[in-house]
Design an enzyme around this catalytic site. Structure first.
Site, PDB file in Angstrom:
ATOM      1  N   GLU A 156       3.106  -3.945   0.357  1.00  0.00           N
ATOM      2  CA  GLU A 156       3.023  -2.565  -0.119  1.00  0.00           C
ATOM      3  C   GLU A 156       1.996  -2.457  -1.237  1.00  0.00           C
ATOM      4  O   GLU A 156       2.284  -1.892  -2.299  1.00  0.00           O
ATOM      5  CB  GLU A 156       4.390  -2.076  -0.625  1.00  0.00           C
ATOM      6  CG  GLU A 156       5.379  -1.790   0.470  1.00  0.00           C
ATOM      7  CD  GLU A 156       6.583  -0.975  -0.013  1.00  0.00           C
ATOM      8  OE1 GLU A 156       6.869  -0.990  -1.224  1.00  0.00           O
ATOM      9  OE2 GLU A 156       7.220  -0.331   0.824  1.00  0.00           O
ATOM     10  N   GLU A 232       9.701  -1.883   7.390  1.00  0.00           N
ATOM     11  CA  GLU A 232      10.952  -1.902   6.618  1.00  0.00           C
ATOM     12  C   GLU A 232      11.692  -0.604   6.907  1.00  0.00           C
ATOM     13  O   GLU A 232      11.384   0.435   6.319  1.00  0.00           O
ATOM     14  CB  GLU A 232      10.671  -2.010   5.117  1.00  0.00           C
ATOM     15  CG  GLU A 232      10.097  -3.349   4.705  1.00  0.00           C
ATOM     16  CD  GLU A 232       9.844  -3.434   3.202  1.00  0.00           C
ATOM     17  OE1 GLU A 232      10.494  -2.687   2.434  1.00  0.00           O
ATOM     18  OE2 GLU A 232       8.989  -4.232   2.800  1.00  0.00           O
TER      19      GLU A 232
HETATM   20  C1  GLA Z   1       9.892  -1.964  -0.632  1.00  0.00           C
HETATM   21  C2  GLA Z   1       9.506  -3.424  -0.687  1.00  0.00           C
HETATM   22  C3  GLA Z   1      10.655  -4.341  -0.354  1.00  0.00           C
HETATM   23  C4  GLA Z   1      11.920  -3.891  -1.036  1.00  0.00           C
HETATM   24  C5  GLA Z   1      12.214  -2.451  -0.633  1.00  0.00           C
HETATM   25  C6  GLA Z   1      13.475  -1.888  -1.233  1.00  0.00           C
HETATM   26  O1  GLA Z   1       9.793  -1.458   0.617  1.00  0.00           O
HETATM   27  O2  GLA Z   1       8.417  -3.715   0.145  1.00  0.00           O
HETATM   28  O3  GLA Z   1      10.320  -5.629  -0.770  1.00  0.00           O
HETATM   29  O4  GLA Z   1      11.753  -3.973  -2.406  1.00  0.00           O
HETATM   30  O5  GLA Z   1      11.178  -1.646  -1.082  1.00  0.00           O
HETATM   31  O6  GLA Z   1      14.566  -2.664  -0.940  1.00  0.00           O
END
Ligand code: GLA
Length: 606
Positions: A156, A232
């Site tokens: 991210e 995700e």
């Molecule tokens: C983001 C991150 C993950 C995690 C989620 C929340 O998407 O990429 O590593 O921290 O948020 O659980």
């Protein structure tokens, strides 16, 4: 030769179209002897793939001291045995509610704001780490007969920065290290995030908890062709100490999953099974519009309200997801493995031995330093653990307010050996003013480093100074106590324990310290788990047979710590409790464990 490719219209395995039904399971949050069971649960839910991050700080806590990168390889072998494919996300930054987002403290301590940028010195340490780690992945890629089909670059990145030079360099490094499977990035479905986080030529994926159609529309604006994937799908969420637990309705989550699949997309459930932040590795967040506001430390459990709960049991969400996935799996799903058996309880562990924190520090602590201003945890080389700061108030002088500026995160303070209060970031001075001369002691604990946003990597400790009225008190003696020190075989045995009754008579000192006791287990073989509760205790860490279960804190919402069955022994078991604020008991209780998620589903994540 088998191969896995990214085509314009989707993923292909040996040329045939394939949809990835993946689930996140972090090998470092599950006891190794339980990997097989948890992976079998994922397969039984209807998944064909598993995704894991790799935490750099767990594997290289001090520069050059690389530990057990083989764990990743062993996990990938277990994935293969379970008949699943694997997606690896090696970071180096992983977020993940993990201490410092996976970056070692020696990296953030040295480079500060330069991490996750093109900075040459930062890149050099990343390169060294990747060259150590990646052989575990490279040897297990699908073209070599292994399970690894995809590898992520960074994490991210668009939620953090916009250094395209860094991102492209990182992708190139993965290639140079021998990663030949397709690379990808993952970002929030927002224009600025996808712009900041994507790399030309790499598959971009999106992360979200709901609204698949809108999310994929945004992704398509940035990537008109190629497989759609939600990397995700946040089917649950995590909890912070002192806050309401976050729950997500199972029906509603199953509907959101269906929407993703109806878009023709692949998915990675985050988390399929969350596990536990053992040994104080939980991270922290900061609130507010710029993500640099209120400090919010993450709890020990990483249950995540996931379909397979922290105890490895199927939840209502599991059964609903299984129904949805069954429609897309196009094969009969494997049966569920047997449900893990919990300790028949309750069993009480009486704590009979006690040593004061000062004595523990003598045996397990680092050397004492003396300097003008208080050193940070980073400067003392403390990742997880605490630091005792000592400083004198000169005198004679009248009573003034005494406090600590830039305090991270929580300090139990004594003045001339008498408890004077507990300070936290922004809490103001001690309740009573302090006159000089006096000796002040601050026992400061890090509650977990920020893993997300612009405050990533901020140092811990007294990062400003100890203030008397407006005056800095200079000349500070500091000594660190790393949690790691408790893991060294025989180290705790060298602590001079006295009888616990001494604690009661020891005034303020008896409120904190290291407590030791025993309990007996019959029928330990094959036990799935126990749950451990600490009635009346306030804040600290607990170990069973030398295995650190993690932080406990009466702030809640978590009350019960997960004890992996493989940690328990037939017969006598040893427990240690390191209490930093106010002891209870002196006993702790073990039982079968409880569902971590109780209550009414309420507010969900973004
Ligand atoms: C983001 C991150 C993950 C995690 C989620 C929340 O998407 O990429 O590593 O921290 O948020 O659980």
């Amino acid at each position: 030769m088998t191969d896995f490719t990214v085509a314009d219209d989707g993923f292909r395995f040996d040329g045939k179209p394939v949809r990835l039904l993946s689930g996140a399971l972090h090998y470092f949050r599950v006891h190794e002897e339980q990997w097989g069971h948890r992976l079998a649960m994922l397969a039984a839910m209807g998944l064909n793939c598993v995704e894991t991050y790799v935490p750099w700080n767990l594997h290289e806590p001090r520069e050059g001291e690389v530990r057990d990168v083989g764990a990743l390889g062993r996990f990938l072998d277990a994935v293969e045995r379970a008949g699943l494919w694997a997606i690896v996300r090696p970071g180096p930054y992983i977020c993940a509610e993990w201490e410092n987002g996976g970056l070692p403290v020696w990296v953030t301590g040295r480079f500060g704001r330069r991490v996750r940028t093109r900075d040459a010195e930062y890149r050099a340490v990343v390169e060294r780490w990747f060259r150590e780690l990646l052989p575990q992945v490279v040897a297990r890629q699908v073209e070599r007969g292994g399970p690894v089909i995809l590898v992520q670059a960074e994490n991210e990145y668009g939620s953090f920065g916009s250094d395209a030079v860094y991102l492209e360099w990182l992708a190139g490094l993965l290639r140079e290290c021998g990663v030949s499977v397709p690379l990808f990035t993952s970002d929030g479905p927002e224009d600025h995030m996808l712009t900041g986080g994507s790399v030309p030529g790499l598959l971009a994926t999106a992360n979200f908890g709901s609204g698949a159609r809108e999310g994929f529309e945004v992704l398509r604006r940035h990537q008109p062709e190629g497989p759609l994937m939600c990397m995700e799908f946040w089917c649950g969420w995590f909890d912070h100490w002192g806050a309401e637990p976050v729950l997500r309705d199972a029906e509603e989550a199953a509907g959101a999953l269906r929407e993703i699949l109806e878009c023709g997309a692949s998915v990675n459930l985050y988390m399929a099974h969350g596990g536990t932040n053992f040994a104080g590795w939980a991270g922290a967040n900061r609130g507010g519009p710029l993500q640099d506001g209120e400090f919010q430390p993450t709890v020990t459990s990483y249950d995540y309200d996931a379909p397979v709960d922290e105890y490895g049991r199927p939840t209502a969400k599991f059964h609903l997801f299984r129904k949805v996935l069954q429609e897309y799996a196009r094969r009969p799903l494997p049966a569920l493995p047997p449900e893990p058996r919990g300790l028949a309880g309750p069993v009480r562990a009486e704590l009979t031995g006690w040593a004061g924190l000062g004595d523990v520090l003598e045996v397990l602590g680092g050397p004492e330093t003396e300097s003008g201003v208080p050193p940070t945890f980073e400067e003392l080389g403390v990742d997880r653990g605490l630091v005792r700061y000592r400083v004198a108030v000169p005198g004679p002088r009248q009573a003034y307010p005494l406090g600590a500026s830039g305090l991270r995160d929580r300090a139990v303070v004594s003045v001339d050996g008498v408890r004077a209060g507990v300070l936290a970031e922004g809490s103001g001075p001690l309740p009573e003013p302090v006159a000089g001369p006096a000796e002040v002691e601050l026992w400061v604990e890090s509650l977990g480093r920020v893993n997300y946003g612009p405050r990533l990597g901020e140092p811990k400790g007294v990062t400003g100074g100890v203030l008397h009225e407006r005056q800095y008190l200079h000349g500070v003696r500091a000594r660190g106590l790393r949690l790691d020190a408790f893991e060294v075989p025989g180290a705790v045995a060298a602590v001079p324990f006295g009888p616990v009754v001494a604690a009661a008579g020891a005034g303020d000192a008896g409120r904190t310290g290291l407590f030791r006791g025993e309990f007996t287990v019959e029928g330990a073989a094959g036990l799935g788990h126990a749950g451990l509760e600490l009635p009346g205790w306030t804040r600290g860490f607990v170990w069973v047979n030398g295995f650190c279960l993690g932080r406990y804190w009466s702030a809640g919402p978590q009350r019960i710590l997960y004890v992996p069955g493989p940690v328990l022994r037939e017969g006598v078991n040893e427990v240690w409790v390191l209490e930093l604020e106010d002891a209870g008991g002196p006993w702790v209780e073990l039982g079968p464990g409880a569902p971590v998620r109780t209550g009414t589903p309420g507010v969900v994540q973004p």
